[in-house]
Design a protein around this motif. Sequence first.
Motif, mmCIF file in Angstrom:
data_model
loop_
_atom_site.group_PDB
_atom_site.id
_atom_site.type_symbol
_atom_site.label_atom_id
_atom_site.label_comp_id
_atom_site.label_asym_id
_atom_site.label_seq_id
_atom_site.Cartn_x
_atom_site.Cartn_y
_atom_site.Cartn_z
ATOM 1 N N UNK A 26 0.826 -1.204 0.000
ATOM 2 C CA UNK A 26 0.000 0.000 0.000
ATOM 3 C C UNK A 26 0.859 1.253 0.000
ATOM 4 N N UNK A 27 1.972 1.235 0.736
ATOM 5 C CA UNK A 27 2.874 2.387 0.772
ATOM 6 C C UNK A 27 3.530 2.610 -0.592
ATOM 7 N N UNK A 28 3.963 1.540 -1.226
ATOM 8 C CA UNK A 28 4.594 1.680 -2.538
ATOM 9 C C UNK A 28 3.598 2.163 -3.582
ATOM 10 N N UNK A 29 2.382 1.635 -3.531
ATOM 11 C CA UNK A 29 1.365 2.061 -4.484
ATOM 12 C C UNK A 29 1.026 3.542 -4.290
ATOM 13 N N UNK A 30 0.964 3.994 -3.041
ATOM 14 C CA UNK A 30 0.679 5.397 -2.769
ATOM 15 C C UNK A 30 1.813 6.288 -3.250
ATOM 16 N N UNK A 31 3.051 5.848 -3.039
ATOM 17 C CA UNK A 31 4.195 6.616 -3.518
ATOM 18 C C UNK A 31 4.212 6.717 -5.030
ATOM 19 N N UNK A 32 3.864 5.626 -5.695
ATOM 20 C CA UNK A 32 3.827 5.619 -7.156
ATOM 21 C C UNK A 32 2.744 6.544 -7.677
ATOM 22 N N UNK A 33 1.560 6.486 -7.087
ATOM 23 C CA UNK A 33 0.416 7.229 -7.598
ATOM 24 C C UNK A 33 0.427 8.704 -7.233
ATOM 25 N N UNK A 34 0.947 9.037 -6.040
ATOM 26 C CA UNK A 34 0.797 10.406 -5.540
ATOM 27 C C UNK A 34 2.108 11.105 -5.216
ATOM 28 N N UNK A 35 3.239 10.401 -5.335
ATOM 29 C CA UNK A 35 4.491 11.002 -4.919
ATOM 30 C C UNK A 35 4.703 10.839 -3.431
ATOM 31 N N UNK A 36 5.896 11.195 -2.950
ATOM 32 C CA UNK A 36 6.214 10.942 -1.538
ATOM 33 C C UNK A 36 5.404 11.811 -0.598
ATOM 34 N N UNK A 37 5.354 13.124 -0.858
ATOM 35 C CA UNK A 37 4.725 14.056 0.081
ATOM 36 C C UNK A 37 3.270 13.699 0.354
ATOM 37 N N UNK A 38 2.530 13.350 -0.693
ATOM 38 C CA UNK A 38 1.122 12.966 -0.506
ATOM 39 C C UNK A 38 0.982 11.503 -0.126
ATOM 40 N N UNK A 39 1.744 10.664 -0.807
ATOM 41 C CA UNK A 39 1.611 9.231 -0.580
ATOM 42 C C UNK A 39 1.951 8.798 0.832
ATOM 43 N N UNK A 40 2.773 9.609 1.528
ATOM 44 C CA UNK A 40 3.197 9.217 2.873
ATOM 45 C C UNK A 40 2.060 9.297 3.882
ATOM 46 N N UNK A 41 0.967 9.981 3.535
ATOM 47 C CA UNK A 41 -0.195 9.990 4.426
ATOM 48 C C UNK A 41 -0.720 8.582 4.646
ATOM 49 N N UNK A 42 -0.532 7.715 3.665
ATOM 50 C CA UNK A 42 -0.934 6.314 3.818
ATOM 51 C C UNK A 42 -0.231 5.673 5.017
ATOM 52 N N UNK A 43 1.055 6.002 5.192
ATOM 53 C CA UNK A 43 1.825 5.440 6.308
ATOM 54 C C UNK A 43 1.281 5.914 7.649
ATOM 55 N N UNK A 157 9.902 2.936 13.981
ATOM 56 C CA UNK A 157 10.579 2.056 13.024
ATOM 57 C C UNK A 157 9.731 1.879 11.766
ATOM 58 N N UNK A 158 8.432 1.664 11.949
ATOM 59 C CA UNK A 158 7.571 1.430 10.795
ATOM 60 C C UNK A 158 7.444 2.685 9.931
ATOM 61 N N UNK A 159 7.427 3.858 10.544
ATOM 62 C CA UNK A 159 7.382 5.096 9.771
ATOM 63 C C UNK A 159 8.634 5.243 8.908
ATOM 64 N N UNK A 160 9.783 4.871 9.463
ATOM 65 C CA UNK A 160 11.032 4.948 8.696
ATOM 66 C C UNK A 160 11.006 3.972 7.524
ATOM 67 N N UNK A 161 10.574 2.744 7.799
ATOM 68 C CA UNK A 161 10.537 1.723 6.738
ATOM 69 C C UNK A 161 9.529 2.101 5.659
ATOM 70 N N UNK A 162 8.346 2.546 6.060
ATOM 71 C CA UNK A 162 7.330 2.919 5.069
ATOM 72 C C UNK A 162 7.744 4.158 4.280
ATOM 73 N N UNK A 167 9.077 6.355 -0.724
ATOM 74 C CA UNK A 167 10.033 7.142 -1.498
ATOM 75 C C UNK A 167 10.587 6.377 -2.678
ATOM 76 N N UNK A 168 10.864 5.095 -2.485
ATOM 77 C CA UNK A 168 11.391 4.280 -3.586
ATOM 78 C C UNK A 168 10.388 4.212 -4.731
ATOM 79 N N UNK A 169 9.136 3.974 -4.394
ATOM 80 C CA UNK A 169 8.113 3.872 -5.439
ATOM 81 C C UNK A 169 7.867 5.221 -6.114
ATOM 82 N N UNK A 170 7.974 6.310 -5.349
ATOM 83 C CA UNK A 170 7.728 7.628 -5.943
ATOM 84 C C UNK A 170 8.766 7.964 -7.007
ATOM 85 N N UNK A 171 9.944 7.388 -6.888
ATOM 86 C CA UNK A 171 10.989 7.647 -7.883
ATOM 87 C C UNK A 171 10.824 6.799 -9.139
#
Length: 206
Positions: A26-43, A157-162, A167-171
């Motif tokens: 879910x975190x990777x999909x959010x990063x891909x679709x919305x970028x890091x700044x928006x997608x990180x709300x999923x985390x 820890x989970x916030x750092x990992x997510x 971020x990886x998916x957003x790139x």
Amino acid sequence: MSLDTWLAFLLACWIISLSPGAGAVASMASGLNYGFARGYWNAIGLQLALLMQIAIVAAGVGALLAASALGFALIKWFGVGYLLYLGYRQWHAPVQEMRLQHRPIGRPLSLVLRGFIVNASNPKAIVFILAVLPQFLDPALPLVPQYLVMALTMVTVDLIVMAGYTGLASRVIRLLDSPRQQRLVNRSFAAMFVLAAGLLATVRRA
């Protein structure tokens, strides 16, 4: 909680968070679709559900859920259905507007709710927390402060990992030069959601 116990718990948190699961997908999909700044709300939503699960375990309700076949099944199959729904949405995600300047905005509250549902609809998480957390508790010390320390550690820890997954998916978007490539990535994430749903469907109570 002694320093040695906390360090052991910290290591366990890293292993748990880094293990691929529905939250990571879910975190990777959010990063891909919305970028890091928006997608990180999923985390953020993922962590709210995690805090709720820890509170349930601390209150003793987790033991009741683990013992209830009906409650376990209802939450599990809701989670399976929701992951399949996310897979369907990702499969049909638009590909013509995936370039950086044309990303969909995404509403923070919707992304928080999405992350919350992904984590909250996994009954195995509560059972897992119920099995793991007590091993690091010192019954001779007040329990509430220990649960607070463990909750803060797990969430941090989970916030750092997510953040890494998001971020990886957003790139990845920078590498997508054609609708065909964009469609392939979207459908790959859709397949991962379906796989996560399939794995959750096989979960049984301990």
